[in-house]
Design a protein around this motif. Structure first.
Motif, short mmCIF file in Angstrom:
data_model
loop_
_atom_site.label_atom_id
_atom_site.label_comp_id
_atom_site.label_asym_id
_atom_site.label_seq_id
_atom_site.Cartn_x
_atom_site.Cartn_y
_atom_site.Cartn_z
N VAL A 29 23.96 -14.94 43.35
CA VAL A 29 23.18 -13.77 43.75
C VAL A 29 23.99 -12.50 43.50
CG1 VAL A 29 21.93 -12.60 45.60
CG2 VAL A 29 22.02 -15.11 45.54
N ARG A 30 23.37 -11.57 42.80
CA ARG A 30 23.91 -10.21 42.69
C ARG A 30 23.15 -9.35 43.69
NH1 ARG A 30 24.06 -8.36 36.83
NH2 ARG A 30 25.98 -9.58 36.94
N ALA A 31 23.86 -8.68 44.55
CA ALA A 31 23.23 -7.91 45.63
C ALA A 31 23.32 -6.42 45.34
CB ALA A 31 23.91 -8.22 46.96
N LEU A 32 22.20 -5.74 45.42
CA LEU A 32 22.16 -4.28 45.33
C LEU A 32 22.01 -3.72 46.74
CD1 LEU A 32 21.96 -1.52 43.93
CD2 LEU A 32 19.51 -1.96 43.61
N VAL A 33 22.98 -2.93 47.15
CA VAL A 33 22.95 -2.30 48.48
C VAL A 33 23.14 -0.80 48.30
CG1 VAL A 33 23.80 -4.37 49.63
CG2 VAL A 33 25.43 -2.62 48.86
N HIS A 34 22.86 -0.06 49.38
CA HIS A 34 22.87 1.40 49.30
C HIS A 34 24.14 2.01 49.88
CE1 HIS A 34 21.64 5.52 50.60
NE2 HIS A 34 21.02 5.51 49.45
N SER A 35 24.84 1.26 50.74
CA SER A 35 25.96 1.86 51.48
C SER A 35 27.12 0.88 51.62
CB SER A 35 25.49 2.28 52.87
OG SER A 35 25.15 1.13 53.63
N GLU A 36 28.24 1.43 52.08
CA GLU A 36 29.41 0.58 52.33
C GLU A 36 29.12 -0.40 53.46
OE1 GLU A 36 32.74 -1.19 51.55
OE2 GLU A 36 32.09 0.56 50.39
N ASP A 37 28.38 0.04 54.47
CA ASP A 37 28.00 -0.86 55.56
C ASP A 37 27.17 -2.03 55.01
OD1 ASP A 37 29.27 0.63 57.46
OD2 ASP A 37 27.47 1.63 58.20
N GLY A 38 26.26 -1.72 54.09
CA GLY A 38 25.46 -2.77 53.48
C GLY A 38 26.31 -3.74 52.70
N ALA A 39 27.29 -3.22 51.97
CA ALA A 39 28.19 -4.08 51.20
C ALA A 39 28.95 -5.04 52.11
CB ALA A 39 29.15 -3.23 50.38
N GLU A 40 29.38 -4.54 53.26
CA GLU A 40 30.11 -5.39 54.21
C GLU A 40 29.21 -6.48 54.77
OE1 GLU A 40 31.77 -2.82 57.15
OE2 GLU A 40 33.12 -1.81 55.73
N LYS A 41 27.94 -6.17 55.00
CA LYS A 41 27.01 -7.16 55.56
C LYS A 41 26.79 -8.32 54.60
CE LYS A 41 23.22 -5.83 57.59
NZ LYS A 41 21.96 -5.10 57.86
N VAL A 42 26.68 -8.05 53.29
CA VAL A 42 26.35 -9.11 52.33
C VAL A 42 27.58 -9.83 51.80
CG1 VAL A 42 24.26 -7.87 51.68
CG2 VAL A 42 26.32 -7.61 50.28
N ALA A 43 28.77 -9.31 52.08
CA ALA A 43 29.99 -9.85 51.48
C ALA A 43 30.24 -11.31 51.84
CB ALA A 43 31.19 -8.99 51.89
N GLU A 44 29.70 -11.76 52.97
CA GLU A 44 29.87 -13.16 53.38
C GLU A 44 29.14 -14.11 52.43
OE1 GLU A 44 28.72 -16.08 57.16
OE2 GLU A 44 28.60 -13.89 57.38
N TYR A 45 28.12 -13.60 51.73
CA TYR A 45 27.25 -14.46 50.94
C TYR A 45 27.40 -14.30 49.43
CZ TYR A 45 25.17 -14.83 55.54
OH TYR A 45 24.98 -15.02 56.88
N THR A 46 27.99 -13.19 48.99
CA THR A 46 28.21 -12.99 47.56
C THR A 46 29.32 -11.98 47.35
OG1 THR A 46 27.21 -12.29 45.45
CG2 THR A 46 26.44 -11.17 47.44
N ASP A 47 30.05 -12.15 46.27
CA ASP A 47 31.05 -11.15 45.92
C ASP A 47 30.59 -10.30 44.73
OD1 ASP A 47 31.28 -12.99 43.89
OD2 ASP A 47 33.36 -13.53 44.31
N ASP A 48 29.35 -10.53 44.26
CA ASP A 48 28.77 -9.75 43.17
C ASP A 48 27.88 -8.67 43.81
OD1 ASP A 48 27.64 -8.72 40.90
OD2 ASP A 48 26.95 -10.65 40.09
N ILE A 49 28.51 -7.56 44.17
CA ILE A 49 27.83 -6.53 44.95
C ILE A 49 27.84 -5.21 44.18
CG2 ILE A 49 27.80 -5.24 47.13
CD1 ILE A 49 29.44 -7.62 48.33
N TRP A 50 26.66 -4.61 44.05
CA TRP A 50 26.53 -3.27 43.47
C TRP A 50 26.13 -2.32 44.58
CZ3 TRP A 50 25.25 -1.97 37.90
CH2 TRP A 50 25.74 -2.95 37.03
#
Length: 289
Positions: A29-50
Motif C-alpha cells: 500500500v502506498r498511502a497519501l496523507v496530508h500532514s505529518e500527523d497523518g504520516a505518523e498514523k499510517v507508518a505502522e502499516y506502510t513505509d511507502d508514504i506520500w
C-alpha cells in the motif's frame, strides 16, 4: 511483484480502517496523507508514504500512481460543523481527486474506487454534493474500470449532535420522521475492500439498521443527555445553535445537513455495528470536545 494499491486519504477515519484491511491481505500500500500527523498514523502499516496536498496541482503528486494497479480514494472534506474548515469542498473533493485521477490515467492504473456520498446526483444545488458529483462524472469519463461507493453517512458524522448533546441540546430538523441507516467506518471499509478488483459502477451503502432521525436523537439523549429540540425547516440553515461559527463554509455544511436530515437516506444494508454500539463505545471526554 505484489499488487500495489494507492490509498488516498489514508489517515482519515475510513482510510485507516481500509488500510488495516489491505495490510491483512498482505497487499503493498502506498498511502497519501496530508500532514505529518497523518504520516505518523499510517507508518505502522506502510513505509511507502506520500505527504502532500493533492488539491494543489498535478506536479505536487506527480507519479504517485506509478507501479500502482488500484487506487482507492477516501479523500474529501469533513461535513462536521466542528472541524477545521480549511479549503473548500470543491478543492478537497473535486480538485484533489481529479489530480489523483489524472496521474492514474497517465500511469495506466487498472481500477479506481471512489468513496462519494449518497444523494450526490440529486442535490447539485449544494456545494457538498456538487463537488462529489463532478468528480464522479470525471471518473466515469476517464476510461478506467471503477466503482463509486455512496455511503449514506458515517456514525462519526453524527458526532456533531453528540457534541451538542453535551452542551444540553440535540437539534433535529422538523419532527425527525425521515429515516437513515448510517454506517460505521469499519463496516464501510469492508465494503470498500470487497470491490477491490471488481464491482458495480455505483454502490449505495448503509449500515445494518434503519432508524428515524428522532430515534437516533433519542439514543444520543439516553447515552449523553441533553434535550431534543425540533428546529423548523426554515430556520435549519441559520446555525441558530452555533451563531459564532457562521461563515460561507459553515453555511454550505448547514444547507447540506438540512437536505440529508429532511430526506430518507437509506442504502444497501451492510455490517454488524449498530448506532447504539457506536454510542456506547464513545469516550465522552476524549471523543466529544
Amino acid at each position: 511483484m505484489k499488487e500495489k494499491v494507492l490509498l488516498a486519504g489514508a489517515s482519515g477515519a475510513l482510510g485507516m480502517e481500509v488500510l488495516k484491511l489491505l495490510r491483512e491481505q498482505d497487499l503493498e500500500v502506498r498511502a497519501l496523507v496530508h500532514s505529518e500527523d497523518g504520516a505518523e498514523k499510517v507508518a505502522e502499516y506502510t513505509d511507502d508514504i506520500w505527504k502532500a496536498d493533492a488539491s494543489e496541482g498535478n506536479e505536487n503528486i506527480k507519479d504517485i500512481t506509478k507501479d500502482v494497479s488500484i487506487v482507492i480514494s477516501t479523500l474529501g472534506k469533513s461535513v462536521s460543523l466542528f472541524t477545521n474548515r480549511g479549503k473548500s469542498f470543491m478543492e478537497n473533493d473535486f480538485y484533489a481527486n481529479s489530480n489523483v485521477l489524472d496521474d492514474a490515467v497517465k500511469n495506466g492504473v487498472k481500477r479506481f474506487i471512489y468513496v462519494s456520498i449518497k444523494g450526490a446526483e440529486k442535490a447539485l444545488e449544494y456545494e457538498v454534493a456538487k463537488s462529489h458529483k463532478m468528480f464522479e462524472d470525471a471518473l466515469e469519463a476517464s476510461g478506467l474500470d471503477y466503482t463509486i461507493i455512496r455511503p449514506v453517512g458515517f456514525f462519526s458524522g453524527l458526532n456533531d449532535l453528540a457534541i451538542m448533546a453535551k452542551r444540553k441540546v440535540i437539534p433535529i430538523v422538523g419532527d425527525g420522521h425521515t429515516r437513515t441507516n448510517s454506517i460505521h467506518q469499519k463496516d464501510l471499509a469492508k465494503v470498500v475492500v470487497s470491490v477491490l478488483r471488481e464491482g458495480p459502477n455505483i454502490k449505495e451503502v448503509g449500515g445494518p439498521l434503519i432508524h428515524t432521525r428522532r430515534e437516533m436523537a433519542e439514543m444520543i439523549e439516553k447515552r449523553i443527555g441533553g434535550k431534543i429540540i425540533e428546529v423548523p425547516e426554515k430556520l435549519a440553515e441559520w446555525g441558530m445553535f452555533l451563531p459564532e461559527l457562521l461563515d460561507d463554509d459553515l453555511t454550505a455544511k448547514l444547507k447540506y445537513f438540512k437536505f440529508v436530515t429532511t430526506n430518507d437516506m437509506i442504502g444497501e444494508q451492510h455490517g454488524d455495528i449498530t448506532f447504539e454500539d457506536y454510542l456506547q463505545g464513545l469516550d465522552l471526554e476524549k471523543d466529544l470536545p
